[in-house]
Write a protein that holds these residues in place. Sequence first.
Motif, PDB file in Angstrom:
ATOM      1  N   ASP A  77       0.667  -1.119   0.089  1.00 30.47           N
ATOM      2  CA  ASP A  77       0.154  -0.041  -0.203  1.00 30.47           C
ATOM      3  C   ASP A  77       0.881   1.160  -0.093  1.00 30.47           C
ATOM      4  OD1 ASP A  77      -2.104  -1.407   0.036  1.00 30.47           O
ATOM      5  OD2 ASP A  77      -2.783  -1.441   2.073  1.00 30.47           O
ATOM      6  N   VAL A  78       1.958   1.134   0.856  1.00 30.23           N
ATOM      7  CA  VAL A  78       2.871   2.627   0.834  1.00 30.23           C
ATOM      8  C   VAL A  78       3.484   2.724  -0.444  1.00 30.23           C
ATOM      9  CG1 VAL A  78       5.141   3.132   1.654  1.00 30.23           C
ATOM     10  CG2 VAL A  78       3.389   2.378   3.317  1.00 30.23           C
ATOM     11  N   ALA A  79       3.969   1.794  -1.140  1.00 27.90           N
ATOM     12  CA  ALA A  79       4.496   1.606  -2.673  1.00 27.90           C
ATOM     13  C   ALA A  79       3.730   2.325  -3.493  1.00 27.90           C
ATOM     14  CB  ALA A  79       5.322   0.293  -2.822  1.00 27.90           C
ATOM     15  N   ALA A  80       2.561   1.707  -3.347  1.00 24.68           N
ATOM     16  CA  ALA A  80       1.432   1.937  -4.332  1.00 24.68           C
ATOM     17  C   ALA A  80       1.019   3.539  -4.161  1.00 24.68           C
ATOM     18  CB  ALA A  80       0.203   1.269  -4.270  1.00 24.68           C
ATOM     19  N   ARG A  81       0.752   3.910  -2.984  1.00 19.90           N
ATOM     20  CA  ARG A  81       0.407   5.284  -2.560  1.00 19.90           C
ATOM     21  C   ARG A  81       1.597   6.381  -3.168  1.00 19.90           C
ATOM     22  NH1 ARG A  81      -1.851   3.313   2.086  1.00 19.90           N
ATOM     23  NH2 ARG A  81      -0.050   3.995   3.269  1.00 19.90           N
ATOM     24  N   HIS A  82       2.801   5.994  -2.616  1.00 14.79           N
ATOM     25  CA  HIS A  82       3.870   7.236  -2.921  1.00 14.79           C
ATOM     26  C   HIS A  82       4.805   6.809  -4.060  1.00 14.79           C
ATOM     27  CE1 HIS A  82       2.412   8.760   0.834  1.00 14.79           C
ATOM     28  NE2 HIS A  82       2.528   7.765   1.477  1.00 14.79           N
ATOM     29  N   GLY A  83       4.416   5.610  -4.869  1.00 14.93           N
ATOM     30  CA  GLY A  83       5.125   5.503  -6.128  1.00 14.93           C
ATOM     31  C   GLY A  83       6.739   4.696  -5.690  1.00 14.93           C
ATOM     32  N   GLY A  84       6.654   3.975  -4.598  1.00 14.29           N
ATOM     33  CA  GLY A  84       7.853   3.259  -4.606  1.00 14.29           C
ATOM     34  C   GLY A  84       8.215   3.418  -3.020  1.00 14.29           C
ATOM     35  N   LEU A  85       9.193   2.705  -2.576  1.00 12.10           N
ATOM     36  CA  LEU A  85       9.790   2.480  -1.349  1.00 12.10           C
ATOM     37  C   LEU A  85      11.203   2.392  -1.426  1.00 12.10           C
ATOM     38  CD1 LEU A  85       9.241   2.322   1.513  1.00 12.10           C
ATOM     39  CD2 LEU A  85       9.224  -0.114   1.434  1.00 12.10           C
ATOM     40  N   HIS A  86      12.036   3.339  -0.851  1.00 12.38           N
ATOM     41  CA  HIS A  86      13.270   3.483  -0.877  1.00 12.38           C
ATOM     42  C   HIS A  86      14.166   3.435   0.244  1.00 12.38           C
ATOM     43  CE1 HIS A  86      11.267   6.324  -3.761  1.00 12.38           C
ATOM     44  NE2 HIS A  86      12.214   5.742  -4.816  1.00 12.38           N
ATOM     45  N   ILE A  87      13.417   3.686   1.471  1.00 15.40           N
ATOM     46  CA  ILE A  87      14.190   3.328   2.699  1.00 15.40           C
ATOM     47  C   ILE A  87      13.309   2.778   3.737  1.00 15.40           C
ATOM     48  CG2 ILE A  87      15.142   4.677   4.520  1.00 15.40           C
ATOM     49  CD1 ILE A  87      15.545   7.065   2.610  1.00 15.40           C
ATOM     50  N   LEU A  88      13.925   1.565   4.665  1.00 13.14           N
ATOM     51  CA  LEU A  88      13.354   0.939   5.501  1.00 13.14           C
ATOM     52  C   LEU A  88      14.110   0.886   6.828  1.00 13.14           C
ATOM     53  CD1 LEU A  88      11.117  -1.025   6.677  1.00 13.14           C
ATOM     54  CD2 LEU A  88      12.741  -2.906   6.091  1.00 13.14           C
ATOM     55  N   LEU A  89      13.485   1.520   7.752  1.00 16.04           N
ATOM     56  CA  LEU A  89      14.016   1.491   9.041  1.00 16.04           C
ATOM     57  C   LEU A  89      13.316   0.575   9.985  1.00 16.04           C
ATOM     58  CD1 LEU A  89      16.055   2.336  11.364  1.00 16.04           C
ATOM     59  CD2 LEU A  89      14.506   4.342  11.881  1.00 16.04           C
ATOM     60  N   THR A  90      13.595  -0.366  10.611  1.00 13.19           N
ATOM     61  CA  THR A  90      12.874  -1.339  11.439  1.00 13.19           C
ATOM     62  C   THR A  90      13.288  -0.858  12.757  1.00 13.19           C
ATOM     63  OG1 THR A  90      14.781  -3.071  11.635  1.00 13.19           O
ATOM     64  CG2 THR A  90      13.063  -3.076  10.031  1.00 13.19           C
ATOM     65  N   SER A  91      12.618  -0.145  13.502  1.00 13.74           N
ATOM     66  CA  SER A  91      12.697   0.514  15.018  1.00 13.74           C
ATOM     67  C   SER A  91      11.800   0.022  15.940  1.00 13.74           C
ATOM     68  CB  SER A  91      12.690   1.857  14.586  1.00 13.74           C
ATOM     69  OG  SER A  91      13.084   2.648  16.080  1.00 13.74           O
ATOM     70  N   HIS A  92      11.095  -1.144  15.712  1.00 13.22           N
ATOM     71  CA  HIS A  92      10.324  -1.734  16.569  1.00 13.22           C
ATOM     72  C   HIS A  92      10.962  -2.891  17.521  1.00 13.22           C
ATOM     73  CE1 HIS A  92      10.410  -4.674  13.250  1.00 13.22           C
ATOM     74  NE2 HIS A  92      10.555  -5.446  14.170  1.00 13.22           N
ATOM     75  N   GLY A  93      10.394  -2.998  18.615  1.00 15.24           N
ATOM     76  CA  GLY A  93      10.592  -3.935  19.455  1.00 15.24           C
ATOM     77  C   GLY A  93      10.902  -3.637  21.073  1.00 15.24           C
TER      78      GLY A  93
END
Length: 249
Positions: A77-93
Amino acid sequence: MNGSLEGQVALITGGAGGLGSAAGAWLAAEGATVVLADLATESAQAAAEKLRAGGYAAEGVGVDVTDSAAVEQAVADVAARHGGLHILLTSHGFPRDGRLLDMTDEQWRAVLDVCLSGTFTTVRAAARPMVAAGYGRIITIASRAWHGNPGQANYSAAKAGVVGLTRSVAKELGRKGITANSIAPGLVETASLRGLDTFAAIEERAVKDNSIKRIGQPDDVAGAVTFLASPTSGFITGEVLHVSGGRFG
């Protein structure tokens, strides 16, 4: 690096937390559209609204990183709404501390499910649009605890797993134009940490062991995230960057 992320889209899991929201602010200031994802949907939306009030492009969404189907859908959904995904940060936990002989199966599974398996599902999902585009920056939040901490067998094992996962991803996806690196913070002052009754004792012990005689701030980690998210870091992959004030073991 002013404006170095113009036109890029960044997804941050755990985006409502102290580290995630600080990193989101730094990435947004560099021009990225920031998506703050968190199990606490309203908190993620509030953090995104704060960024928008500052003139930045941001949105907050709800996601449970232990639900792989939900993660796949959220990334798509994020890639579709914004035209792609370039950066991922996993900050959960989160930690659930206990000495080995007292640690329950539930304490073990809860931390491994979120910190390690949740990182795997998120990285796997985010890698799909990055591979398709031939570009990506994957940044995982490990912890100084990946070296091993007494009373944190579950958390240390999970964070060591995050490091191993990240290095494997770096080896697999480098040829696709994607870098993958871990950041291992030491003790960082967040609202949840400061709210602990034992905060003063924890801070005193950390400062004693640190080479730099203070504890970390979210902006210390956010600065490292911003560097690893930038085009400048394109020949760095599979690394663990300690943001720990000189405390490693």
